[in-house]
Design a protein around this motif. Structure first.
Motif, PDB file in Angstrom:
ATOM      1  N   ARG A  29     -46.954  91.637  25.887  1.00  0.00           N
ATOM      2  CA  ARG A  29     -47.382  91.756  27.289  1.00  0.00           C
ATOM      3  C   ARG A  29     -48.653  90.969  27.555  1.00  0.00           C
ATOM      4  NH1 ARG A  29     -46.531  98.172  28.488  1.00  0.00           N
ATOM      5  NH2 ARG A  29     -44.325  98.207  27.987  1.00  0.00           N
ATOM      6  N   GLN A  30     -48.770  90.520  28.795  1.00  0.00           N
ATOM      7  CA  GLN A  30     -49.958  89.794  29.235  1.00  0.00           C
ATOM      8  C   GLN A  30     -51.037  90.723  29.785  1.00  0.00           C
ATOM      9  OE1 GLN A  30     -50.578  86.668  28.876  1.00  0.00           O
ATOM     10  NE2 GLN A  30     -48.601  85.856  28.290  1.00  0.00           N
ATOM     11  N   GLN A  31     -50.682  91.978  29.987  1.00  0.00           N
ATOM     12  CA  GLN A  31     -51.657  92.952  30.507  1.00  0.00           C
ATOM     13  C   GLN A  31     -51.487  94.271  29.776  1.00  0.00           C
ATOM     14  OE1 GLN A  31     -50.689  93.032  34.598  1.00  0.00           O
ATOM     15  NE2 GLN A  31     -48.734  94.028  34.336  1.00  0.00           N
ATOM     16  N   ARG A  32     -52.509  95.107  29.822  1.00  0.00           N
ATOM     17  CA  ARG A  32     -52.484  96.381  29.108  1.00  0.00           C
ATOM     18  C   ARG A  32     -51.910  97.477  30.004  1.00  0.00           C
ATOM     19  NH1 ARG A  32     -57.279  93.850  27.658  1.00  0.00           N
ATOM     20  NH2 ARG A  32     -57.304  93.336  25.456  1.00  0.00           N
ATOM     21  N   ASN A  33     -50.687  97.893  29.697  1.00  0.00           N
ATOM     22  CA  ASN A  33     -50.053  99.007  30.401  1.00  0.00           C
ATOM     23  C   ASN A  33     -49.893 100.150  29.416  1.00  0.00           C
ATOM     24  OD1 ASN A  33     -49.727  97.372  32.630  1.00  0.00           O
ATOM     25  ND2 ASN A  33     -47.677  96.734  32.047  1.00  0.00           N
ATOM     26  N   THR A  34     -50.324 101.336  29.793  1.00  0.00           N
ATOM     27  CA  THR A  34     -50.176 102.480  28.902  1.00  0.00           C
ATOM     28  C   THR A  34     -49.429 103.595  29.612  1.00  0.00           C
ATOM     29  OG1 THR A  34     -52.306 103.394  29.581  1.00  0.00           O
ATOM     30  CG2 THR A  34     -52.296 101.976  27.634  1.00  0.00           C
ATOM     31  N   ARG A  35     -48.789 104.412  28.810  1.00  0.00           N
ATOM     32  CA  ARG A  35     -48.140 105.612  29.328  1.00  0.00           C
ATOM     33  C   ARG A  35     -49.124 106.758  29.156  1.00  0.00           C
ATOM     34  NH1 ARG A  35     -42.425 108.090  27.163  1.00  0.00           N
ATOM     35  NH2 ARG A  35     -42.478 109.927  28.476  1.00  0.00           N
ATOM     36  N   LYS A  36     -49.295 107.538  30.176  1.00  0.00           N
ATOM     37  CA  LYS A  36     -50.268 108.617  30.135  1.00  0.00           C
ATOM     38  C   LYS A  36     -49.889 109.668  29.096  1.00  0.00           C
ATOM     39  CE  LYS A  36     -51.691 108.157  34.918  1.00  0.00           C
ATOM     40  NZ  LYS A  36     -52.996 107.633  34.749  1.00  0.00           N
TER      41      LYS A  36
END
Length: 94
Positions: A53-60
């Motif tokens: 990924r190019q960005q930081r996406n997290t699942r809560k």
């Protein structure tokens, strides 16, 4: 004699222990093209991975585990649910 309380891995305890022993939180995980790194997964495995990924996406965080993100295993290509990361050292043997 059976245990009163079943014993199992608690991902919240694993994350707490990992952060106390030098692992990093997901807000600093390397992005696509920044190299390969070790991840601690929700199930307690340590694997060499890379981020696609190019960005930081997290699942809560929820009842199943702490905040996590998906990364790809270098060896198998499988998706892993990472809860912490660190750069590999020569002592890791991976």
């Amino acid at each position: 004699m059976k245990h009163v309380t079943p014993r199992r891995r608690d991902p919240f305890d694993m994350l707490d222990h990992a952060l106390r022993t030098g692992w990093n939180t997901l807000d600093t995980i390397p992005l696509k093209g920044e190299g390969e790194f070790l991840v601690l997964t929700v199930s307690g495995l340590v694997r060499l991975a890379r981020n696609a990924r190019q960005q930081r996406n997290t699942r809560k965080a929820d009842a199943y585990g702490p905040e996590r993100t998906t990364v790809s295993s270098v060896k198998t290509g499988n998706y892993l649910g990472a809860i912490a990361w660190r750069w590999p050292t020569g002592q890791d043997g991976l």
